[in-house]
Design an enzyme around this catalytic site. Structure first.
Site, PDB file in Angstrom:
ATOM      1  N   TYR A  89       0.813  -1.188   0.058  1.00  0.00           N
ATOM      2  CA  TYR A  89       0.125   0.023  -0.046  1.00  0.00           C
ATOM      3  C   TYR A  89       0.790   1.215   0.118  1.00  0.00           C
ATOM      4  CZ  TYR A  89      -3.466   3.586   1.023  1.00  0.00           C
ATOM      5  OH  TYR A  89      -4.125   4.468   0.971  1.00  0.00           O
ATOM      6  N   GLN A 100     -10.991   1.089   1.288  1.00  0.00           N
ATOM      7  CA  GLN A 100     -11.102   0.152   0.178  1.00  0.00           C
ATOM      8  C   GLN A 100     -10.046  -0.477  -0.451  1.00  0.00           C
ATOM      9  OE1 GLN A 100     -11.192   3.622   0.446  1.00  0.00           O
ATOM     10  NE2 GLN A 100     -11.068   4.561  -1.535  1.00  0.00           N
ATOM     11  N   ASN A 151      -2.459   6.240   7.324  1.00  0.00           N
ATOM     12  CA  ASN A 151      -3.355   7.008   8.371  1.00  0.00           C
ATOM     13  C   ASN A 151      -3.836   6.258   9.343  1.00  0.00           C
ATOM     14  OD1 ASN A 151      -5.381   6.454   6.898  1.00  0.00           O
ATOM     15  ND2 ASN A 151      -5.904   8.607   6.120  1.00  0.00           N
ATOM     16  N   SER A 171       3.050   9.297  11.382  1.00  0.00           N
ATOM     17  CA  SER A 171       4.498   9.055  11.347  1.00  0.00           C
ATOM     18  C   SER A 171       4.633   9.888  12.770  1.00  0.00           C
ATOM     19  CB  SER A 171       5.085   9.974  10.228  1.00  0.00           C
ATOM     20  OG  SER A 171       6.351   9.679  10.195  1.00  0.00           O
ATOM     21  N   GLN A 219       9.134  15.479   9.848  1.00  0.00           N
ATOM     22  CA  GLN A 219       8.081  14.433  10.244  1.00  0.00           C
ATOM     23  C   GLN A 219       6.776  15.212  10.408  1.00  0.00           C
ATOM     24  OE1 GLN A 219       8.425  10.882  10.198  1.00  0.00           O
ATOM     25  NE2 GLN A 219      10.068  11.918   9.056  1.00  0.00           N
ATOM     26  N   HIS A 250       4.468  15.430   7.592  1.00  0.00           N
ATOM     27  CA  HIS A 250       3.609  14.285   6.999  1.00  0.00           C
ATOM     28  C   HIS A 250       2.381  14.463   6.901  1.00  0.00           C
ATOM     29  CE1 HIS A 250       6.149  11.258   5.406  1.00  0.00           C
ATOM     30  NE2 HIS A 250       6.916  11.224   6.354  1.00  0.00           N
ATOM     31  N   GLU A 294       9.063   5.449  16.478  1.00  0.00           N
ATOM     32  CA  GLU A 294       9.311   5.162  15.354  1.00  0.00           C
ATOM     33  C   GLU A 294      10.836   5.345  14.679  1.00  0.00           C
ATOM     34  OE1 GLU A 294       7.175   5.637  10.806  1.00  0.00           O
ATOM     35  OE2 GLU A 294       7.140   7.070  12.298  1.00  0.00           O
ATOM     36  N   HIS A 295      10.882   6.781  14.694  1.00  0.00           N
ATOM     37  CA  HIS A 295      12.308   7.486  14.415  1.00  0.00           C
ATOM     38  C   HIS A 295      12.924   7.653  15.560  1.00  0.00           C
ATOM     39  CE1 HIS A 295       9.758   7.661  10.579  1.00  0.00           C
ATOM     40  NE2 HIS A 295      10.712   6.954  10.189  1.00  0.00           N
ATOM     41  N   ASP A 309      14.588   7.822   5.159  1.00  0.00           N
ATOM     42  CA  ASP A 309      13.431   7.862   4.406  1.00  0.00           C
ATOM     43  C   ASP A 309      13.731   7.651   2.742  1.00  0.00           C
ATOM     44  OD1 ASP A 309      11.255   8.119   6.312  1.00  0.00           O
ATOM     45  OD2 ASP A 309      11.052  10.620   5.992  1.00  0.00           O
ATOM     46  N   GLU A 323       0.078 -35.478  29.736  1.00  0.00           N
ATOM     47  CA  GLU A 323      -0.985 -34.525  29.249  1.00  0.00           C
ATOM     48  C   GLU A 323      -2.326 -35.195  28.956  1.00  0.00           C
ATOM     49  OE1 GLU A 323       0.911 -31.972  26.082  1.00  0.00           O
ATOM     50  OE2 GLU A 323       1.887 -30.859  27.741  1.00  0.00           O
ATOM     51  N   HIS A 327      -1.466 -39.529  21.036  1.00  0.00           N
ATOM     52  CA  HIS A 327       0.102 -38.929  20.795  1.00  0.00           C
ATOM     53  C   HIS A 327       0.976 -39.985  21.344  1.00  0.00           C
ATOM     54  CE1 HIS A 327      -1.944 -35.074  20.140  1.00  0.00           C
ATOM     55  NE2 HIS A 327      -0.806 -34.359  20.151  1.00  0.00           N
TER      56      HIS A 327
END
Length: 428
Positions: A124, A186, A209, A233, A255, A258, A322-323, A356, A410, A415
């Site tokens: 994506y 979608q 997002n 971000s 950042q 963004h 994240e960064h 990036d 068990e 088994h």
């Protein structure tokens, strides 16, 4: 930016919170879109594209003519930059190629593990206010290296129904042949269920997002793997007196621009740094083309002064950025204490934008504190690792009695019997 001076640890839980959009029940929206796509396929994707992206589409797939024309619509300098970045990304990710593991755990018991590529992956690529053609390289190149059989790219179209030519050029350069005009919820729904045009996939990659993140999490509930919950971000800069204020602010704004739901944090050692950073922030933000977006993100962002190094390290690990940009004199102390971060940028001359675009590391990273438990995208993300075992007659005699005792304890008699019949056969 919100300023906090030497906050008590009891206040940290509020300081590490990310901004949330005020909106209707997000999951209810995602579920509704998914149900429509499951029932109506392409027509539902087109309807939601008209609603959310204001684009009227005849077909969802990009045409060969659109892809071939893309190279002529961008500058030679940009094409050269994309090729340089692609080469560095390829070099770094090829070095991550996993190898087979083979061992004899006991005499006659051979076990091994082999990586096998995921067959069908969806990537994506956000469009919206910033067409992230660099993300095409970050996600498609590792998929090619891993040997994924099918790569399906979805990206939102502009209102005129076109796809940004840099996205198309990067996709072509990375070898992606299936490119579709679909964004947001979608797109993730189409990759989950498949439509007449868009194939379903085994795993979905890519940032987005809060809507895209929620849709990916719903896809995971429906049996399609995702790379990580990669949402809006974020960035944290750790700066002492050795850091350059103009560099620090440039990274914060890289950042903040963004999106309005992005967040940046600046941790400083001394109160004296705060005024200098705020002054530089006003200067740099005033000339940004995306000033309005950056200003809204900055309003959700913070400057935090913490006096001692260990407390700084502890706060950074709590935030799990994240960064993470580290500009301090005693960087070894901070690096040795680091537990949680998506990607780390060290020193005054290592801007976050290098990662990036062109240094070679991947920029698809865990946000919202998920760096505590998730890695950023890497070559491993495109593989399954399958285990194998082959046991000889000697091997089953060596470990069989242990299996029998454990299965019996068990209360799993079948088994136990699966081993007992073999041992009885060998003992005859």
């Amino acid at each position: 930016m919100i300023v906090s001076i030497n906050p008590e640890r009891s206040e940290w839980s509020d300081l590490v919170k990310r901004p949330e959009l005020e909106q209707q029940d997000l999951q209810s929206l995602v579920n509704g879109v998914f149900e429509d796509i499951k029932k109506a396929g392409d027509s539902a994707v087109k309807e939601y594209t008209a609603k959310f992206d204001k684009a009227q589409l005849e077909g969802l797939a990009t045409t060969r003519e659109e892809v071939e024309a893309a190279a002529g619509l961008i500058s030679n300098e940009l094409k050269d930059a994309i090729e340089l970045a692609a080469n560095n990304i390829e070099v770094f990710h090829k070095a991550q190629m996993p190898s087979n593991v083979e061992i004899e755990t006991a005499s006659g018991v051979k076990c091994w593990q082999e990586p096998r590529p995921i067959q069908k992956v969806g990537i994506y690529i956000p469009g919206g206010t910033a067409p992230l053609f660099s993300t095409v390289l970050m996600l498609a190149i590792p998929a090619k290296i891993a040997g994924c059989e099918e790569i399906v790219l979805c990206t939102p179209p502009s209102s005129d129904g076109s796809v940004n030519p840099a996205i198309l050029f990067a996709a072509q350069y990375a070898g992606v042949k299936k490119i579709f005009k679909a964004g947001g919820i979608q797109a993730i729904g189409a990759l989950t269920f498949g439509t007449e045009s868009i194939p379903s996939v085994d795993k979905i990659f890519g940032p987005g997002n809060q809507y895209v993140t929620a849709a990916k999490q719903r896809a995971a509930q429906l049996g399609v793997a995702i790379d990580m919950p990669a949402g809006p971000s974020e960035l944290l800069v750790m700066a002492d007196q050795s850091a350059k204020a103009e560099f620090v602010v440039s990274d914060l704004l890289s950042q903040a621009e963004h999106g309005v739901d992005s967040q940046v944090i600046c941790v400083v050692k001394s109160e004296d740094q705060i005024a200098e950073i705020q002054k530089e922030l006003e200067k740099q933000i005033s000339v940004l083309p995306r000033k309005e977006i950056a200003e809204k993100a900055i309003s959700n962002s913070k400057i935090i002064c913490i006096g001692d190094d260990q407390s700084c390290v502890d706060f950074i690990n709590d935030y799990a950025p994240e960064h993470y940009i580290l500009c301090v004199e005693n960087e070894d102390f901070y690096l040795n204490g680091l537990k949680n971060a998506g990607s780390v940028f060290i020193g005054n001359y290592t801007p976050e934008s290098a990662g990036d675009y062109a240094s070679g590391t991947n920029h698809t990273l865990p946000t919202n504190g998920y760096a505590r438990s998730y890695s950023g995208v890497n070559l491993d993300a495109y593989f399954k690792k399958i285990t194998f075992q082959k046991i000889s007659a000697e091997g089953i005699q060596n470990i069989g009695p242990a299996i029998e005792h454990m299965a019996e304890a068990e209360l799993l008699q079948a088994h136990k019997n699966a081993v007992t019949v073999r041992l009885d056969y060998l003992n005859k």
